[in-house]
Design a protein around this motif. Structure first.
Motif, PDB file in Angstrom:
ATOM      1  N   THR A 115      -4.032  -7.311   1.824  1.00 45.33           N
ATOM      2  CA  THR A 115      -4.902  -7.488   2.981  1.00 45.33           C
ATOM      3  C   THR A 115      -5.958  -8.522   2.645  1.00 45.33           C
ATOM      4  N   GLU A 116      -6.405  -9.209   3.678  1.00 46.22           N
ATOM      5  CA  GLU A 116      -7.417 -10.237   3.487  1.00 46.22           C
ATOM      6  C   GLU A 116      -8.248 -10.343   4.754  1.00 46.22           C
ATOM      7  N   THR A 117      -9.534 -10.486   4.575  1.00 47.09           N
ATOM      8  CA  THR A 117     -10.416 -10.714   5.715  1.00 47.09           C
ATOM      9  C   THR A 117     -11.022 -12.089   5.560  1.00 47.09           C
ATOM     10  N   GLY A 118     -11.117 -12.784   6.662  1.00 48.91           N
ATOM     11  CA  GLY A 118     -11.710 -14.112   6.616  1.00 48.91           C
ATOM     12  C   GLY A 118     -13.196 -14.020   6.305  1.00 48.91           C
ATOM     13  N   ARG A 119     -13.702 -15.065   5.679  1.00 51.22           N
ATOM     14  CA  ARG A 119     -15.120 -15.061   5.347  1.00 51.22           C
ATOM     15  C   ARG A 119     -15.959 -15.055   6.606  1.00 51.22           C
ATOM     16  N   PHE A 120     -15.518 -15.802   7.573  1.00 50.37           N
ATOM     17  CA  PHE A 120     -16.187 -15.829   8.875  1.00 50.37           C
ATOM     18  C   PHE A 120     -15.154 -15.435   9.916  1.00 50.37           C
ATOM     19  N   GLY A 121     -15.576 -14.890  10.985  1.00 49.80           N
ATOM     20  CA  GLY A 121     -14.652 -14.527  12.048  1.00 49.80           C
ATOM     21  C   GLY A 121     -14.216 -13.084  11.956  1.00 49.80           C
ATOM     22  N   VAL A 126      -2.716  -9.104   7.117  1.00 51.15           N
ATOM     23  CA  VAL A 126      -1.897  -8.213   6.296  1.00 51.15           C
ATOM     24  C   VAL A 126      -0.649  -9.000   5.925  1.00 51.15           C
ATOM     25  N   THR A 127      -0.351  -9.054   4.626  1.00 52.04           N
ATOM     26  CA  THR A 127       0.823  -9.781   4.142  1.00 52.04           C
ATOM     27  C   THR A 127       1.736  -8.810   3.423  1.00 52.04           C
ATOM     28  N   VAL A 128       2.996  -8.758   3.860  1.00 54.63           N
ATOM     29  CA  VAL A 128       4.009  -7.921   3.212  1.00 54.63           C
ATOM     30  C   VAL A 128       4.818  -8.820   2.294  1.00 54.63           C
ATOM     31  N   HIS A 129       4.834  -8.490   1.009  1.00 53.51           N
ATOM     32  CA  HIS A 129       5.601  -9.239   0.016  1.00 53.51           C
ATOM     33  C   HIS A 129       6.868  -8.453  -0.314  1.00 53.51           C
ATOM     34  N   THR A 130       7.999  -9.164  -0.399  1.00 54.48           N
ATOM     35  CA  THR A 130       9.261  -8.529  -0.772  1.00 54.48           C
ATOM     36  C   THR A 130       9.574  -8.868  -2.224  1.00 54.48           C
ATOM     37  N   PRO A 131      10.444  -8.095  -2.880  1.00 55.27           N
ATOM     38  CA  PRO A 131      10.788  -8.362  -4.283  1.00 55.27           C
ATOM     39  C   PRO A 131      11.439  -9.727  -4.506  1.00 55.27           C
ATOM     40  N   ASP A 132      12.047 -10.306  -3.490  1.00 56.81           N
ATOM     41  CA  ASP A 132      12.705 -11.608  -3.666  1.00 56.81           C
ATOM     42  C   ASP A 132      11.759 -12.781  -3.400  1.00 56.81           C
ATOM     43  N   HIS A 148     -12.778  -3.985  10.079  1.00 59.45           N
ATOM     44  CA  HIS A 148     -11.962  -4.301   8.905  1.00 59.45           C
ATOM     45  C   HIS A 148     -12.036  -3.198   7.859  1.00 59.45           C
ATOM     46  N   LYS A 149     -13.206  -2.623   7.652  1.00 62.80           N
ATOM     47  CA  LYS A 149     -13.352  -1.553   6.658  1.00 62.80           C
ATOM     48  C   LYS A 149     -12.558  -0.319   7.068  1.00 62.80           C
TER      49      LYS A 149
END
Length: 174
Positions: A115-121, A126-132, A148-149
């Motif tokens: 997960t990542e929140t922008g510094r502003f805005g 949410v990023t889903v990473h796969t094993p490949d 966000h919290k």
């Protein structure tokens, strides 16, 4: 004269190729005789129709598999959406949707969730990473940055309940 093996390029005809020398290479006709063409088209249509009919008959004869009814999940569920994007994480896995595009990942298909929140805005990513080594990010716009919290806490609860990471010791032993 050089000749390439396996080249899929076709020689150009004299009207297009200024290096064309008449008589060395003749144009290749890819058309079939007129009397054979309609029969071939009819054969393809008949084959497609018969395959569709067989599939319909097989579907009627085969006992209907009972689809598992989606029982209400007792565990935690994370859901976040805005006007275009939506993410749902529950016992079955993670589902991402953006406009009319959707993808679904079972928990065994997921290598990591970031997960990542922008510094502003107000964007929450949410990023889903796969094993490949593929990743699938989705951005959701929150009503306020305070949301966000809440989303982080809800998603962490879902990941703690359903996502099982392999310890580094076991990976090194293999």
């Amino acid at each position: 004269m050089e000749q390439r093996i396996g080249s899929s390029s076709q020689p150009l005809d004299a009207g297009v190729n200024p290096a064309h020398i008449p008589g060395l290479t003749g144009p290749v006709s890819k058309e079939e005789p007129e009397d054979a063409r309609p029969e071939a088209e009819v054969d393809v249509e008949v084959a497609v129709e018969s395959a569709a009919e067989e599939a319909a008959v097989d579907a009627e004869e085969a006992p209907a598999e009972e689809a598992p009814a989606e029982a209400p999940v007792d565990g935690p569920v994370f859901e976040a959406a805005d006007r275009r994007a939506r993410i749902v994480a529950d016992a079955t896995g993670v589902r991402l949707a953006l406009d009319d595009q959707e993808c679904e990942f079972r928990w065994d298909e997921i290598g990591a969730v970031e997960t990542e929140t922008g510094r502003f805005g107000k964007r929450y990513t949410v990023t889903v990473h796969t094993p490949d080594r593929r990743w699938y990010p989705i951005e959701i716009e929150a009503e306020s940055r305070a949301r966000h919290k809440d989303w982080d806490a809800q998603l962490d609860a879902v990941l703690d309940a359903y996502f099982e990471e392999e310890p580094a010791d076991e990976e090194a032993a293999d």
